[in-house]
Design a protein around this motif. Structure first.
Motif, PDB file in Angstrom:
ATOM      1  N   UNK A 146      42.655  29.910  15.619  1.00 13.91           N
ATOM      2  CA  UNK A 146      44.022  30.447  15.690  1.00 13.91           C
ATOM      3  C   UNK A 146      45.047  29.354  15.961  1.00 13.91           C
ATOM      4  N   UNK A 147      46.179  29.444  15.265  1.00  8.11           N
ATOM      5  CA  UNK A 147      47.278  28.539  15.507  1.00  8.11           C
ATOM      6  C   UNK A 147      47.197  27.200  14.805  1.00  8.11           C
ATOM      7  N   UNK A 148      46.168  26.996  13.974  1.00  5.71           N
ATOM      8  CA  UNK A 148      46.005  25.729  13.252  1.00  5.71           C
ATOM      9  C   UNK A 148      46.331  25.954  11.785  1.00  5.71           C
ATOM     10  N   UNK A 149      47.132  25.055  11.196  1.00  2.00           N
ATOM     11  CA  UNK A 149      47.426  25.149   9.766  1.00  2.00           C
ATOM     12  C   UNK A 149      46.171  24.884   8.943  1.00  2.00           C
ATOM     13  N   UNK A 150      46.116  25.474   7.754  1.00  3.12           N
ATOM     14  CA  UNK A 150      45.008  25.136   6.845  1.00  3.12           C
ATOM     15  C   UNK A 150      45.121  23.702   6.369  1.00  3.12           C
ATOM     16  N   UNK A 151      46.351  23.190   6.336  1.00  4.39           N
ATOM     17  CA  UNK A 151      46.619  21.856   5.831  1.00  4.39           C
ATOM     18  C   UNK A 151      48.004  21.805   5.218  1.00  4.39           C
ATOM     19  N   UNK A 152      48.277  20.738   4.466  1.00  3.82           N
ATOM     20  CA  UNK A 152      49.598  20.596   3.850  1.00  3.82           C
ATOM     21  C   UNK A 152      49.526  19.517   2.778  1.00  3.82           C
ATOM     22  N   UNK A 153      50.515  19.574   1.864  1.00  2.00           N
ATOM     23  CA  UNK A 153      50.574  18.594   0.793  1.00  2.00           C
ATOM     24  C   UNK A 153      51.066  17.257   1.350  1.00  2.00           C
ATOM     25  N   UNK A 154      50.506  16.183   0.815  1.00  2.00           N
ATOM     26  CA  UNK A 154      50.892  14.850   1.268  1.00  2.00           C
ATOM     27  C   UNK A 154      51.207  13.953   0.072  1.00  2.00           C
ATOM     28  N   UNK A 155      51.803  12.809   0.371  1.00  2.00           N
ATOM     29  CA  UNK A 155      52.104  11.814  -0.649  1.00  2.00           C
ATOM     30  C   UNK A 155      51.236  10.583  -0.385  1.00  2.00           C
ATOM     31  N   UNK A 156      50.557  10.132  -1.414  1.00  4.82           N
ATOM     32  CA  UNK A 156      49.701   8.956  -1.289  1.00  4.82           C
ATOM     33  C   UNK A 156      50.485   7.685  -1.618  1.00  4.82           C
ATOM     34  N   UNK A 157      50.095   6.567  -1.045  1.00  4.27           N
ATOM     35  CA  UNK A 157      50.699   5.311  -1.481  1.00  4.27           C
ATOM     36  C   UNK A 157      50.257   5.002  -2.909  1.00  4.27           C
ATOM     37  N   UNK A 158      51.002   4.169  -3.605  1.00  2.00           N
ATOM     38  CA  UNK A 158      50.647   3.840  -4.984  1.00  2.00           C
ATOM     39  C   UNK A 158      49.256   3.212  -5.042  1.00  2.00           C
ATOM     40  N   UNK A 159      48.539   3.590  -6.100  1.00  2.00           N
ATOM     41  CA  UNK A 159      47.199   3.074  -6.369  1.00  2.00           C
ATOM     42  C   UNK A 159      46.253   3.283  -5.186  1.00  2.00           C
ATOM     43  N   UNK A 160      46.388   4.451  -4.543  1.00  2.00           N
ATOM     44  CA  UNK A 160      45.500   4.757  -3.413  1.00  2.00           C
ATOM     45  C   UNK A 160      44.045   4.754  -3.870  1.00  2.00           C
ATOM     46  N   UNK A 161      43.208   4.037  -3.161  1.00  2.00           N
ATOM     47  CA  UNK A 161      41.782   3.969  -3.494  1.00  2.00           C
ATOM     48  C   UNK A 161      40.928   4.142  -2.247  1.00  2.00           C
ATOM     49  N   UNK A 162      41.502   4.776  -1.241  1.00  2.00           N
ATOM     50  CA  UNK A 162      40.783   4.958   0.016  1.00  2.00           C
ATOM     51  C   UNK A 162      39.875   6.164   0.003  1.00  2.00           C
ATOM     52  N   UNK A 163      39.347   6.523   1.155  1.00  2.00           N
ATOM     53  CA  UNK A 163      38.395   7.644   1.244  1.00  2.00           C
ATOM     54  C   UNK A 163      39.075   8.982   0.990  1.00  2.00           C
ATOM     55  N   UNK A 164      38.285   9.934   0.549  1.00  2.00           N
ATOM     56  CA  UNK A 164      38.787  11.289   0.346  1.00  2.00           C
ATOM     57  C   UNK A 164      37.611  12.240   0.458  1.00  2.00           C
ATOM     58  N   UNK A 165      37.917  13.517   0.456  1.00  2.00           N
ATOM     59  CA  UNK A 165      36.875  14.541   0.533  1.00  2.00           C
ATOM     60  C   UNK A 165      37.169  15.529   1.640  1.00  2.00           C
ATOM     61  N   UNK A 166      37.030  16.794   1.327  1.00  2.00           N
ATOM     62  CA  UNK A 166      37.317  17.863   2.285  1.00  2.00           C
ATOM     63  C   UNK A 166      36.510  17.721   3.572  1.00  2.00           C
ATOM     64  N   UNK A 167      35.269  17.307   3.472  1.00  2.00           N
ATOM     65  CA  UNK A 167      34.393  17.279   4.648  1.00  2.00           C
ATOM     66  C   UNK A 167      34.524  15.997   5.464  1.00  2.00           C
ATOM     67  N   UNK A 168      35.230  14.994   4.937  1.00  2.00           N
ATOM     68  CA  UNK A 168      35.398  13.741   5.670  1.00  2.00           C
ATOM     69  C   UNK A 168      36.628  13.843   6.561  1.00  2.00           C
TER      70      UNK A 168
END
Length: 409
Positions: free
Chosen positions: A241-263
């Motif tokens: 309760x009281x926690x957002x599901x998430x939100x849209x974000x902006x990545x830096x150009x040519x982002x190549x870092x980690x990703x994944x829902x479970x990380x």
């Protein structure tokens, strides 16, 4: 699922058979059910002792199965799940459109008391509950029409994941035995999900609640029971309760870092990589989150919390969970996506799909006289034929380019 989608999800309701859907793709569906009705009846007879031992009465079992015929179509339908087959921009275009947003806001007003009661009892906000309802059955307009007992009996006697479907078949018979649902109303998806928010039978037995207090758990005729049961399921699935599901974000150009829902990582870790909220503001703390890139780094990006995972548990597909999440935001009055999908030919809303179907029928295509916005086999075939004649790639997609061509020819 044909729900709004196609109903035809602690205790997961659809995860086992969604994984199954992928595996079905490798099967020869013509051989998924080995023989005819005689083999089917022999299978049911073999199942009878263990099902009776589980507590189902002989009278209920015999009445439900004595004249039952198999439906091999369920094996074909298992291969066509939109969460896995449809480009995400097409999938979301039909699920999170203005029509559903407006309908959802009206339904939230109409059922405000039930939603408030569900939120008070289980801690899940009304917009999220309503979003599940909207995606699963278009706010009660589309439950699915396939007899649950027939579908689950057929799947129980098929050649794959019998144990899972036999558990659901037994649970469905227990529901009939308890008198929770009238046999003639017990219809839903090809895989056995039913009701306003499309529960599998075993989940109904574990999770359904009687929110309206009439002494019955009725997910078909009682909207409060369906909304309360959905909230109960999400809470058991890990909703905080009281926690957002998430939100849209902006990545830096040519982002190549980690990703994944479970990380999941702290917000500070994502901020250190140059990620900001979509409006450019800094990430200012909050729960750990994972970076979801449903169309890769060139499409919309989201930081998602464990509440997104709770939605995901309802139907194990990220596209599905994102549809619920984005629709819930729209129902709260927030704007839609700021980042466009990486396509030059977006998908169509349901209103536009209906227009396209009407235009195709005017050109002589046989769509059974239906302009319902559902892109089934006949509509896909008609679109593909029209595309070929219009000089477009004949992929059968209901897209902006096809609608423009149909309007202009």
């Amino acid at each position: 699922m044909t729900s709004a989608n196609a109903p035809d999800r602690a205790a997961r309701r659809r995860v086992p058979f969604m994984a199954l859907c992928v595996a079905f793709g490798a099967m020869n569906t013509a051989g998924a059910f080995p023989a005819g009705a005689a083999s089917f009846q022999e299978c049911l007879a073999a199942l009878r002792p263990s099902i009776l031992a589980s507590g189902v009465s002989a009278a209920t079992f015999d009445k439900a199965t004595s004249a039952l015929q198999p439906n091999p179509d369920v094996f074909v339908l298992a291969q066509a799940q939109p969460e896995f087959k449809t480009p995400i921009w097409d999938y979301l275009a039909g699920l999170v459109d203005e029509e559903r947003v407006n309908d959802g806001r009206a339904m939230m007003q109409r059922w405000a008391q039930a939603l408030a009661t569900a939120q008070a009892k289980f801690g899940v906000d009304g917009a999220t509950i309503a979003a599940v309802w909207g995606v699963e059955s278009d706010f009660g307009r589309s439950f699915g029409t396939r007899p649950i007992i027939q579908s689950l009996a057929t799947l129980s006697c098929g050649s794959f994941r019998q144990a899972y479907f036999r558990t659901e078949f037994t649970a469905a018979l227990k529901i009939l035995d308890h008198g929770d649902i009238a046999p003639e109303q017990f219809v839903g998806s090809w895989a056995g999900a039913f009701g306003q928010t499309q529960f599998m039978p075993s989940t109904f037995l574990r999770t359904a609640v009687d929110l309206d207090g009439d002494g019955r758990k009725d997910l078909i005729n009682s909207v409060p029971d369906a909304l309360g049961s959905t909230a109960a399921y999400l809470r058991k699935g890990g909703w905080t309760p009281g926690v957002e599901w998430g939100f849209e974000v902006r990545l830096p150009q040519r982002y190549a870092g980690p990703s994944g829902r479970t990380r999941k990582e702290p917000m500070a870790a994502w901020a250190a990589r140059g990620i900001v909220r979509i409006d450019g503001s800094r990430l200012d703390g909050g729960p750990n989150a994972g970076l979801l890139l449903p169309a890769g780094p060139n499409g919309p990006a989201f930081l998602v919390t464990r509440n997104f995972d709770a939605i995901y548990s309802y139907n194990a597909a990220e596209s599905y969970a994102l549809a619920i999440a984005l629709l819930s935001d729209r129902l709260r009055g927030r704007r839609g996506l700021a980042t466009p999908w990486p396509t030059n030919d977006p998908g169509l809303s349901r209103a536009d799909r209906r227009e396209l179907q009407s235009l195709l029928m005017r050109r002589g295509y046989d769509l059974d006289g239906k302009a319902d916005g559902v892109i089934g086999t006949k509509t896909k075939q008609a679109i593909s034929d029209f595309q070929a004649k219009a000089g477009l790639p004949p992929d059968g997609r209901a897209s902006v380019s096809v609608l423009a061509a149909a309007r202009g020819r």
